[in-house]
Design a protein around this motif. Structure first.
Motif, PDB file in Angstrom:
ATOM      1  N   ARG A 165       0.853  -1.198   0.000  1.00 57.85           N
ATOM      2  CA  ARG A 165       0.000   0.000   0.000  1.00 57.85           C
ATOM      3  C   ARG A 165       0.886   1.245   0.000  1.00 57.85           C
ATOM      4  O   ARG A 165       1.981   1.203   0.541  1.00 57.85           O
ATOM      5  N   PRO A 166       0.488   2.391  -0.557  1.00 58.38           N
ATOM      6  CA  PRO A 166      -0.835   2.576  -1.169  1.00 58.38           C
ATOM      7  C   PRO A 166      -0.912   2.245  -2.673  1.00 58.38           C
ATOM      8  O   PRO A 166      -2.009   2.096  -3.190  1.00 58.38           O
ATOM      9  N   LEU A 167       0.204   2.113  -3.352  1.00 55.83           N
ATOM     10  CA  LEU A 167       0.101   1.985  -4.814  1.00 55.83           C
ATOM     11  C   LEU A 167       0.221   0.550  -5.325  1.00 55.83           C
ATOM     12  O   LEU A 167       0.189   0.313  -6.517  1.00 55.83           O
ATOM     13  N   LEU A 168       0.395  -0.387  -4.393  1.00 58.16           N
ATOM     14  CA  LEU A 168       0.263  -1.818  -4.717  1.00 58.16           C
ATOM     15  C   LEU A 168       1.276  -2.351  -5.732  1.00 58.16           C
ATOM     16  O   LEU A 168       0.955  -3.209  -6.562  1.00 58.16           O
ATOM     17  N   ASN A 220      13.805   2.540   1.542  1.00 57.52           N
ATOM     18  CA  ASN A 220      13.081   1.744   0.544  1.00 57.52           C
ATOM     19  C   ASN A 220      11.589   2.018   0.751  1.00 57.52           C
ATOM     20  O   ASN A 220      11.193   2.752   1.668  1.00 57.52           O
ATOM     21  N   LYS A 221      10.787   1.433  -0.083  1.00 52.95           N
ATOM     22  CA  LYS A 221       9.334   1.661  -0.066  1.00 52.95           C
ATOM     23  C   LYS A 221       8.751   1.597   1.334  1.00 52.95           C
ATOM     24  O   LYS A 221       9.097   0.705   2.123  1.00 52.95           O
ATOM     25  N   ILE A 222       7.875   2.524   1.632  1.00 57.32           N
ATOM     26  CA  ILE A 222       7.230   2.571   2.939  1.00 57.32           C
ATOM     27  C   ILE A 222       6.670   1.179   3.301  1.00 57.32           C
ATOM     28  O   ILE A 222       6.036   0.535   2.473  1.00 57.32           O
ATOM     29  N   GLY A 223       6.978   0.782   4.513  1.00 55.65           N
ATOM     30  CA  GLY A 223       6.568  -0.566   4.948  1.00 55.65           C
ATOM     31  C   GLY A 223       7.756  -1.500   5.092  1.00 55.65           C
ATOM     32  O   GLY A 223       7.674  -2.511   5.784  1.00 55.65           O
ATOM     33  N   ASP A 288      10.536   4.620   3.760  1.00 54.93           N
ATOM     34  CA  ASP A 288      10.995   4.717   5.149  1.00 54.93           C
ATOM     35  C   ASP A 288      12.446   4.260   5.183  1.00 54.93           C
ATOM     36  O   ASP A 288      12.983   3.789   4.174  1.00 54.93           O
ATOM     37  N   VAL A 289      13.069   4.444   6.333  1.00 53.23           N
ATOM     38  CA  VAL A 289      14.480   4.071   6.450  1.00 53.23           C
ATOM     39  C   VAL A 289      14.605   2.902   7.419  1.00 53.23           C
ATOM     40  O   VAL A 289      14.150   2.978   8.558  1.00 53.23           O
TER      41      VAL A 289
END
Ligand code: MRU
Length: 315
Positions: A165-168, A220-223, A288-289
């Protein structure tokens, strides 16, 4: 997509039609070549002035993936070196550089795949987040490159793909790439990963990276950070796979990595359907880091790096 205007390339990067750190880096250099082509008939002074302006516009598309700035730095160096030979030479040089960076990236991904596959047991279960495959790179992929390599070496890899999420990107891209390659893949929502690690045997997590600081902290990508925290708690090794173009030795730690924030609409009406009340406040960092001490290894085309990380250059 066929793109013939650098502004269209910029727009494609901003709206994620082209995305993934290495792919953005490659596209940025081709965008510079397109700008040079458009400006080639100007007098040399105006040509250079306008071209450098275009480079700044390209650099302003997305702030986190360092590959974009790495590529544009190489483009700028080439422009300075070729300037005396004339506008046409600069244009052709940039076009060749784009192709070189694309080829280099594919070679780096293949090498990352070979090194990283050694970390995977013959039969294994892996969680990945976002998309770090051929669709995010020049081809083949970084984190998925590791999986593709292990799969073609005959290992039995079962991948759980976080939907992201959010762009899957995980649901839309990673599952597609893995299914197409014949790798067993199961889609999960992001909030299922911790429970998966608790209930089933997961051998490792592997993700890509948008920027790795000198000390190994990785954006890298959030999450990704949440996944790494869960992995640490469950004793699951967390690996990052990325080419040297993603290393940013000039950035000391993750605290100094600029994090892009995206439009609230991507969270509340990402695919055209409103899912939260009108007027609700939204916070939407794109990345996020993950602190270096949660990362068991960083896989680059040069090999497997173990902590403590101390990346000195990305030449
Ligand atoms: O916002 P995106 O889709 O560009 O984010 C992509 C990621 O976070 C990838 O994991 C990263 O760029 C590595 S791609 C090899």
């Amino acid at each position: 997509m066929e793109i013939t205007d650098y502004r269209v390339m910029n727009d494609a990067i901003m709206r994620l039609a082209i995305r993934g750190a290495p792919a953005i880096g490659i596209a940025g250099v081709f965008a510079a070549a397109l700008a040079a082509k458009e400006l080639v008939n100007l007098n040399p002074v105006d040509f250079l002035y306008r071209l450098k302006g275009a480079l700044r516009e390209i650099a302003a598309t997305r702030p986190t993936a360092v590959n974009l700035f790495w590529g544009l730095k190489r483009a700028e160096k080439l422009i300075d070196e070729y300037a005396e030979e004339g506008n046409e030479a600069v244009f052709k040089g940039l076009k060749t550089l784009g192709q070189e960076i694309l080829n280099e990236d594919i070679a780096m991904c293949r090498a990352i795949g070979e090194h990283g596959a050694k970390l995977l047991p013959d039969v294994c279960t892996v969680i990945t987040h976002c998309n770090a495959g051929g669709l995010a790179t020049g081809g083949f992929g970084t984190a998925l490159g590791v999986i593709f390599n292990a799969h073609s070496a005959g290992k039995k890899v079962h991948v759980y793909a976080d939907e992201t999420r959010p762009l899957l990107q995980g649901a839309r891209l990673t599952t597609w790439e893995l299914m197409r390659a014949g790798v067993e893949v199961t889609l999960i929502c992001d909030n299922m990963a911790a429970d998966l690690m608790k209930l089933k045997k997961v051998d490792c997590c592997i993700t890509g990276a948008d920027r790795i600081a000198a000390n190994g902290d990785t954006a890298n990508k959030i999450g990704t950070y949440g996944l790494a925290v869960s992995a640490e708690y469950h004793n699951v090794p967390f690996y990052v796979a990325a080419p040297y173009s993603t290393l940013d030795a000039g950035t000391k730690s993750g605290d100094d990595i600029p994090i892009e924030e995206r439009e609230p609409s991507e969270v509340v009406e990402g695919f055209g359907r409103r899912i939260a009340p009108e007027g609700v406040k939204v916070w939407s960092p794109a990345f996020d880091v993950t602190p270096a001490d949660l990362i068991a290894a960083i896989i680059t085309e040069k090999g497997i790096h173990r902590p403590p990380y101390n990346f000195k250059d990305n030449a």
